[in-house]
Design a protein around this motif. Structure first.
Motif, mmCIF file in Angstrom:
data_model
loop_
_atom_site.group_PDB
_atom_site.id
_atom_site.type_symbol
_atom_site.label_atom_id
_atom_site.label_comp_id
_atom_site.label_asym_id
_atom_site.label_seq_id
_atom_site.Cartn_x
_atom_site.Cartn_y
_atom_site.Cartn_z
ATOM 1 N N ILE A 1 59.905 55.472 58.794
ATOM 2 C CA ILE A 1 60.159 54.656 60.046
ATOM 3 C C ILE A 1 60.130 53.069 59.305
ATOM 4 N N ALA A 2 59.226 52.733 58.564
ATOM 5 C CA ALA A 2 59.205 51.491 57.983
ATOM 6 C C ALA A 2 60.249 51.037 57.143
ATOM 7 N N ASN A 3 60.752 52.167 56.611
ATOM 8 C CA ASN A 3 61.973 51.891 55.516
ATOM 9 C C ASN A 3 63.251 51.841 56.427
ATOM 10 N N ASP A 4 63.191 52.338 57.392
ATOM 11 C CA ASP A 4 64.638 52.313 58.462
ATOM 12 C C ASP A 4 64.559 51.290 59.288
ATOM 13 N N THR A 5 63.658 50.433 59.657
ATOM 14 C CA THR A 5 63.529 49.494 60.454
ATOM 15 C C THR A 5 63.021 48.280 59.924
ATOM 16 N N SER A 6 62.920 47.322 60.661
ATOM 17 C CA SER A 6 62.826 45.905 59.959
ATOM 18 C C SER A 6 62.054 44.901 61.042
ATOM 19 N N GLY A 7 61.303 43.747 60.480
ATOM 20 C CA GLY A 7 60.786 42.819 61.407
ATOM 21 C C GLY A 7 59.614 43.362 62.385
ATOM 22 N N HIS A 8 59.906 42.516 63.591
ATOM 23 C CA HIS A 8 58.512 42.861 64.473
ATOM 24 C C HIS A 8 59.038 44.402 65.256
ATOM 25 N N PHE A 9 60.121 44.932 65.328
ATOM 26 C CA PHE A 9 60.036 46.163 65.619
ATOM 27 C C PHE A 9 59.626 47.037 64.710
ATOM 28 N N LYS A 10 59.735 46.962 63.402
ATOM 29 C CA LYS A 10 58.817 47.904 62.473
ATOM 30 C C LYS A 10 57.560 47.828 62.836
ATOM 31 N N ARG A 11 57.041 46.707 63.004
ATOM 32 C CA ARG A 11 55.356 46.530 63.024
ATOM 33 C C ARG A 11 55.231 47.290 64.467
ATOM 34 N N LEU A 12 55.659 47.182 65.417
ATOM 35 C CA LEU A 12 55.643 47.909 66.583
ATOM 36 C C LEU A 12 55.723 49.504 66.459
ATOM 37 N N LEU A 13 56.592 49.935 65.872
ATOM 38 C CA LEU A 13 56.685 51.416 65.564
ATOM 39 C C LEU A 13 55.453 51.791 64.665
ATOM 40 N N VAL A 14 55.130 51.036 63.695
ATOM 41 C CA VAL A 14 53.995 51.331 62.814
ATOM 42 C C VAL A 14 52.632 51.390 63.500
ATOM 43 N N SER A 15 52.448 50.520 64.575
ATOM 44 C CA SER A 15 51.330 50.573 65.458
ATOM 45 C C SER A 15 51.354 51.818 65.993
ATOM 46 N N ALA A 16 52.513 52.258 66.640
ATOM 47 C CA ALA A 16 52.533 53.405 67.437
ATOM 48 C C ALA A 16 52.217 54.665 66.680
ATOM 49 N N CYS A 17 52.646 54.581 65.587
ATOM 50 C CA CYS A 17 52.589 55.721 64.500
ATOM 51 C C CYS A 17 50.896 56.201 64.168
#
Length: 365
Positions: free
Chosen positions: A173-189
Motif C-alpha cells: 500500500i505504501a508503494n502504491d500510494t503517496s502523501g497524506h493518503f498513504k499515511r492515512l492508509l498505513v495508520s489503518a493497516c
C-alpha cells in the motif's frame, strides 16, 4: 489467470484459521449486548453438507448446468456452511468444487459464486491484493476495506495477505500510494483504532452511547481539528490523521457534534473544503462510517450501479461481504436515501443468473 489458484477468491488457504471465517469480534459483541446489525443471509437450519454437495454435483454433471439448483444452495447458506460444503464435495467426489464451478459457469455469475465460497478474511486480502497489483491502484477498494473492518479483521487480513501472497500489505500500500493518503492508509493497516471492550458495550446497551464517550476529549479534539483546518492558512493534515485514525467511532461522533457547535459547519463540509483527491475520499469515508456504517455501504452500492455501466466487482464485493453482517440495515438506508429499493436497483442493473443470485442475497424488501 486461473480463478482456482491461490491468487483468486474461492481458493481455501491452508493457513486460514477457521475462527476467522465467521463474523469478527465487534459484531459478536453487538449481538451479545443487543446492538444487533442485521444480515440477510443466516445459517441454514437443518444444514446437511452431504445433501448440498449432491445437489451441486448433479447440477454440474453431464451436458449443461442447472444454475437454479446451484443458487438454491449457495445463496441460502452461511459462509461457514459453504466452507463445509467445499470440503465435503471433495471428500465425496474427489473433485475441487471451486474448479468445477469455474468450469461450469462464467462471467459475473461465476465471480459472485467464487466470492461467496471465499472465507471472508481471504476475500478481503485477495481484494486488496488485486487493488494494488499491476499498473494503477484501486484506491476505492483500499478505502472501503481498511476503513470499515475491525482491528481483529485488519490484523487477520494482513496476516493472510502475507501467508497467501508472500507480500507485506503495508509495504504494498505504501508503494502504491503517496502523501497524506498513504499515511492515512498505513495508520489503518495497524489495526489499532481504539475499540469498545466488553464492559463498554454493556454500558452502551444499558445507558446509551454517551456512557462510553469522553465529552471533554471530544471538545478538545474538535478544537484541534478546527485549528488544524478552518482556523489557519493551509491544513495540518497530521492532526486529522491522528484523531481520525485513533478514536473509536462513538468518540468520533461526539467529536463531530462538538465540531459543528464551534465551527458553524459540519466536519464533512470542512473535509470537502480543506482536502482534495484520495485523502479527501479517505477522510470522508471515516466520517461516514463513524456516523452510519450501513449508509456508507448504501452509497457504495448506489455509485456502483449509477450511470452507464455497472461496477460489478464493487457490487459483488459489498453484497458478498455484508450479506451476513448488516445488509438488511444497508437496504433500509438505501431505500431512505435513494427512494427506491436495493432489490429494484439490482434488478435494473443486472441480468440472468447473476441477477437471480444477487437478489437472493439481497432478500425480500
Amino acid at each position: 489467470m486461473c480463478l482456482g489458484a491461490p491468487s483468486a477468491p474461492g481458493y481455501m488457504p491452508q493457513s486460514a484459521p477457521m475462527a476467522l471465517t465467521g463474523v469478527a469480534s465487534e459484531y459478536e459483541r453487538m449481538k451479545q449486548y443487543g446492538n444487533v446489525p442485521h444480515g440477510t443471509v443466516r445459517p441454514f437450519p437443518g444444514f446437511n453438507a452431504e445433501a448440498d454437495s449432491k445437489v451441486l454435483r448433479k447440477a454440474m454433471k453431464g451436458i449443461g448446468t442447472d444454475e437454479k439448483a446451484i443458487i438454491s444452495v449457495v445463496a441460502y447458506r452461511s459462509n461457514a456452511q459453504r466452507q463445509e460444503i467445499k470440503r465435503m464435495f471433495k471428500t465425496m467426489f474427489g473433485k475441487d468444487l471451486i474448479r468445477e464451478l469455474e468450469s461450469e459457469t462464467s462471467g459475473n455469475f461465476r465471480d459472485a459464486l467464487i466470492a461467496l465460497f471465499s472465507p471472508p478474511i481471504y476475500y478481503d486480502a485477495w481484494s486488496l491484493f488485486k487493488a494494488t497489483e499491476g499498473v494503477g491502484t484501486k484506491e476505492g477498494v483500499l478505502i472501503e476495506i481498511l476503513f470499515t473492518r475491525t482491528n481483529q479483521e485488519i490484523r487477520a487480513i494482513a496476516q493472510m495477505y502475507k501467508s497467501e501472497f508472500h507480500r507485506d500489505l503495508e509495504r504494498d500500500i505504501a508503494n502504491d500510494t503517496s502523501g497524506h493518503f498513504k499515511r492515512l492508509l498505513v495508520s489503518a493497516c495497524q489495526g489499532n483504532r481504539n475499540e469498545l471492550n466488553d464492559a463498554m458495550w454493556q454500558r452502551v446497551t444499558s445507558s446509551g452511547p454517551e456512557s462510553v464517550v469522553d465529552r471533554a476529549r471530544a471538545q478538545q479534539d474538535a478544537h484541534a481539528l478546527l485549528q488544524a483546518g478552518e482556523a489557519r492558512w493551509g491544513t495540518d493534515e497530521s492532526c486529522f490523521n491522528e484523531i481520525m485514525s485513533v478514536r473509536n467511532y462513538f468518540q468520533l461522533r461526539a467529536t463531530f457534534e462538538e465540531y459543528a457547535k464551534i465551527a458553524a459547519r459540519n466536519i464533512m463540509s470542512t473535509v470537502e473544503r480543506e482536502f482534495s483527491g484520495d485523502i479527501k475520499e479517505g477522510l470522508l469515508a471515516i466520517v461516514k462510517v463513524a456516523q452510519c456504517r450501513p449508509l456508507y455501504f448504501a452509497e457504495r452500492l448506489y455509485h456502483a450501479m449509477r450511470g452507464a455501466g455497472t461496477n460489478d466487482s464493487a457490487l459483488i464485493r459489498v453484497l458478498v461481504s455484508r450479506c451476513e453482517v448488516d445488509l438488511a440495515d444497508i437496504k433500509r438506508c438505501y431505500a431512505e436515501k435513494y427512494h427506491t429499493t436495493l432489490a429494484a436497483a439490482v434488478q435494473s442493473e443486472t441480468s440472468g443468473d447473476y441477477r437471480t443470485l444477487l437478489l437472493a442475497l439481497v432478500g425480500r424488501d
